[in-house]
Design an enzyme around this catalytic site. Structure first.
Site, PDB file in Angstrom:
ATOM      1  N   LYS A   1      44.024  84.896  66.716  1.00  0.00           N
ATOM      2  CA  LYS A   1      43.667  83.641  66.043  1.00  0.00           C
ATOM      3  C   LYS A   1      44.700  83.336  64.968  1.00  0.00           C
ATOM      4  CE  LYS A   1      41.310  82.372  62.549  1.00  0.00           C
ATOM      5  NZ  LYS A   1      42.218  81.293  62.074  1.00  0.00           N
TER       6      LYS A   1
ATOM      7  N   GLU B   1      45.613  94.316  56.289  1.00  0.00           N
ATOM      8  CA  GLU B   1      46.817  94.218  55.452  1.00  0.00           C
ATOM      9  C   GLU B   1      46.556  93.053  54.510  1.00  0.00           C
ATOM     10  OE1 GLU B   1      49.818  92.786  53.905  1.00  0.00           O
ATOM     11  OE2 GLU B   1      50.640  92.335  55.891  1.00  0.00           O
TER      12      GLU B   1
ATOM     13  N   CYS C   1      52.856  88.535  50.634  1.00  0.00           N
ATOM     14  CA  CYS C   1      51.864  89.459  50.055  1.00  0.00           C
ATOM     15  C   CYS C   1      52.509  90.546  49.203  1.00  0.00           C
ATOM     16  CB  CYS C   1      51.010  90.066  51.159  1.00  0.00           C
ATOM     17  SG  CYS C   1      51.972  90.660  52.539  1.00  0.00           S
TER      18      CYS C   1
ATOM     19  N   GLU D   1      46.306  87.510  42.397  1.00  0.00           N
ATOM     20  CA  GLU D   1      47.371  87.092  43.308  1.00  0.00           C
ATOM     21  C   GLU D   1      47.453  85.561  43.317  1.00  0.00           C
ATOM     22  OE1 GLU D   1      46.948  87.897  47.559  1.00  0.00           O
ATOM     23  OE2 GLU D   1      49.042  88.519  47.577  1.00  0.00           O
TER      24      GLU D   1
HETATM   25  P1  ADP Z   1      44.355  82.127  52.818  1.00  0.00           P
HETATM   26  O1  ADP Z   1      43.236  81.832  51.836  1.00  0.00           O
HETATM   27  O2  ADP Z   1      45.611  82.449  52.149  1.00  0.00           O
HETATM   28  O3  ADP Z   1      44.442  81.120  53.908  1.00  0.00           O
HETATM   29  P2  ADP Z   1      42.758  83.882  54.380  1.00  0.00           P
HETATM   30  O4  ADP Z   1      42.487  85.330  54.222  1.00  0.00           O
HETATM   31  O5  ADP Z   1      41.621  82.951  54.095  1.00  0.00           O
HETATM   32  O6  ADP Z   1      43.984  83.541  53.488  1.00  0.00           O
HETATM   33  O7  ADP Z   1      43.296  83.547  55.832  1.00  0.00           O
HETATM   34  C1  ADP Z   1      43.966  84.431  56.671  1.00  0.00           C
HETATM   35  C2  ADP Z   1      43.381  84.305  58.058  1.00  0.00           C
HETATM   36  O8  ADP Z   1      42.003  84.679  58.009  1.00  0.00           O
HETATM   37  C3  ADP Z   1      43.407  82.900  58.644  1.00  0.00           C
HETATM   38  O9  ADP Z   1      43.662  82.985  60.035  1.00  0.00           O
HETATM   39  C4  ADP Z   1      41.999  82.417  58.397  1.00  0.00           C
HETATM   40  O10 ADP Z   1      41.571  81.408  59.299  1.00  0.00           O
HETATM   41  C5  ADP Z   1      41.206  83.676  58.609  1.00  0.00           C
HETATM   42  N1  ADP Z   1      39.881  83.697  57.988  1.00  0.00           N
HETATM   43  C6  ADP Z   1      39.469  83.065  56.863  1.00  0.00           C
HETATM   44  N2  ADP Z   1      38.176  83.320  56.618  1.00  0.00           N
HETATM   45  C7  ADP Z   1      37.723  84.130  57.606  1.00  0.00           C
HETATM   46  C8  ADP Z   1      36.478  84.747  57.932  1.00  0.00           C
HETATM   47  N3  ADP Z   1      35.405  84.568  57.181  1.00  0.00           N
HETATM   48  N4  ADP Z   1      36.410  85.527  59.032  1.00  0.00           N
HETATM   49  C9  ADP Z   1      37.487  85.741  59.800  1.00  0.00           C
HETATM   50  N5  ADP Z   1      38.687  85.175  59.561  1.00  0.00           N
HETATM   51  C10 ADP Z   1      38.825  84.388  58.487  1.00  0.00           C
END
Ligand code: ADP
Length: 499
Positions: A192, A267, A301, A402
């Site tokens: 994804k 990570e 990161c 961060e």
């Molecule tokens: P950022 O806030 O910098 O976008 P995230 O950790 O939210 O960082 O996003 C990294 C990835 O995790 C993206 O692919 C995002 O769609 C996904 N993501 C965000 N929230 C969830 C969740 N609750 N469960 C699984 N994947 C998630």
């Protein structure tokens, strides 16, 4: 779509002409079952680049089913040697289309074209080639058992169906990091991509078909975190989830994984200390600090966002740093003269400018930058000034949280012990930098800092053979090198009765 900086590559134009972009499930590009789409935005202009079909729970179910069928069927018949060939073919195809990939990445993410051309794309190619090489080199062992007349050996088997959730800061490279190792070890994948930057992963999907992977081995489903991401991480038929992103999301992934106790590797973020001693090569340290914070607009990161400078040289060093930072040229990533592009999204712009306000309220002094960037070519995009905060102490929010933007917090220190103490005074532990010509000091500080990677007299150096991952709340599991193979294999012990 318009771009004033440069004509788009014909292959990019062709790729974008076919919109909404479909997702890759079971070897075919398909629309979402709901028919829903979302926009992917050019962060330099705020314009829509393309519409993309949005994966939801039903699409994730279909992708997991395809991956499971491939894993239990066709993919099992493919030999390690042929897995190696397929991954190498994919690497060759990316390389052949490198200019197109670089442009598409810059368009979608905003990063300078020089960075996507000389970092993201070649590192992705290297990564596929490196892990291709492991496909036929990982093996079990015979065991020197003492317990009776038995022969015992181990097998290294793939884990099964792997869900991989990646962020938007290095979209193609993160896809390469995740897919290459998993597939080399014989797993099947549902990837994804981040909702902000789905395009290069979808183009990669086209090349996956062209390279000849059996259907269902690699599925690519763009969608949002709370829907597609949550569906993948909680799916009862996914054996493992690998995630890169924020630590808060990492916690949600762990919670979602408990239904079938799937394996998890994370990570996560960082607030990495970059420590400059008086006896370092200060010109090199200056350039290294700039690279460590402003590369990829600071959306990295492991960025060295807490700059610790020995007290004796603090004012001089931070002053010179600010002068250099004021000269960084902002612009659209597609313009080859751009040194720093826009942040990836409006949401990210709000977050970073929010932290600029917090820093000023906390009493930090913005020697360079400190605001949203303004200018004829900047106003519509998500540009922020590269910022150096002086007068920071390690307790401030801008030193502990961060920011994920081009902002460095410069903090003075007294001696080695103080540098190590303050450097470790964080919930994170992803990376660190040390600048000194004293070899004993360099190694003892590297040992004392609690971080998954320490760079001595350099920063942000990567190679597919080098493990990367976090201590403390920066996550667990290592990507890169032989340690990645642990994430994607499981050990089986076989006993044979010889009596
Ligand atoms: P950022 O806030 O910098 O976008 P995230 O950790 O939210 O960082 O996003 C990294 C990835 O995790 C993206 O692919 C995002 O769609 C996904 N993501 C965000 N929230 C969830 C969740 N609750 N469960 C699984 N994947 C998630």
């Amino acid at each position: 779509m318009t771009t004033t900086q440069q004509e788009l590559h014909p292959a990019v134009v062709k790729f974008l002409s076919n919109s909404p972009k479909k997702m890759l499930i079971n070897g075919e590009f398909v629309a979402s079952k709901s028919g829903k789409t979302f926009d992917t935005i050019n962060p330099a202009t705020g314009e829509v680049i393309a519409k993309v079909y949005e994966a939801d729970k039903e699409d994730i179910d279909a992708a997991v089913k395809a991956a499971r069928t491939a894993f239990e069927g066709e993919w099992k018949k493919v030999t390690p040697k042929d897995r190696e060939k397929l991954l190498n073919r994919l690497a060759d195809l990316i390389e052949k289309n490198a200019a197109e990939f670089a442009q598409l990445e810059t368009l979608d993410n905003g990063k300078p074209i020089n960075e996507s051309t000389f970092a993201d794309v070649p590192l992705s190619v290297d990564n596929f080639r490196y892990f291709a090489g492991w496909a036929n080199k990982i093996h079990g062992e015979t065991l020197p058992v003492s317990n009776g007349n038995y022969f015992a050996y181990t097998l290294r088997e793939p884990v099964g169906v792997v869900g991989q959730i990646i962020p938007w800061n290095f979209p193609l490279l993160m896809a390469a990091w995740k897919i290459a190792a998993a597939v080399a070890m014989g797993n099947c994948v549902v990837l994804k991509p981040a909702e902000q930057t789905p395009l290069t992963a979808l183009r990669l999907g086209e090349l996956i078909i062209e390279a000849g992977f059996p259907k269902g081995v690699i599925n690519i489903c763009p969608g949002f975190g709370e829907t597609a991401g949550a569906a993948l991480s909680s799916h009862m038929d996914v054996d493992k989830v690998a995630f890169t992103g924020e630590y808060i999301t990492g916690r949600k992934i762990i919670q979602a994984s408990t239904g079938n106790l799937k394996r998890v590797s994370l990570e996560l973020g960082g607030k990495s200390p970059n420590v400059v001693f008086t006896d370092g090569d200060l010109d090199a340290a200056l350039s290294g600090c700039i690279g460590s914070v402003f590369f990829n607009q600071g959306q990295v990161c492991c960025a060295g966002t807490r700059l610790f400078v020995e007290k004796k040289i603090y004012d001089d060093f931070v002053g010179k740093l600010s002068d250099r930072v004021k000269g960084i040229k902002l612009g659209a990533g597609l313009d080859p003269s751009t040194q720093m592009g826009p942040l990836v999204s409006e949401e990210q712009l709000k977050r970073v400018t929010g932290y600029l306000d917090i820093g000023k309220k906390e009493g930090a002094n913005p020697l360079a930058g400190g605001n949203r960037a303004k200018g004829e070519h900047l106003d519509k995009g998500y540009f922020v000034e590269p910022t150096v905060f002086a007068n920071v102490n390690n307790k401030m929010r801008i030193a502990q949280e961060e920011i994920f933007g081009p902002v460095v917090s410069a903090i003075p220190f007294n001696d080695v012990n103080d540098a190590v103490f303050q450097g470790n005074e964080t919930t994170y532990g992803l990376a660190a930098g040390v600048w000194t010509k004293d070899i004993k000091k360099a190694h003892s500080v590297a040992k004392a800092l609690k971080a998954g990677t320490v760079w001595i007299n350099c920063y942000n150096v990567f190679d597919p053979c080098a493990p990367f991952g976090g201590f403390k709340q920066s996550g667990f599991g290592r990507e890169g090198g032989i340690h990645t193979l642990e994430l994607y294999t499981q050990v089986k012990t076989v006993w044979v009765n010889l009596s």
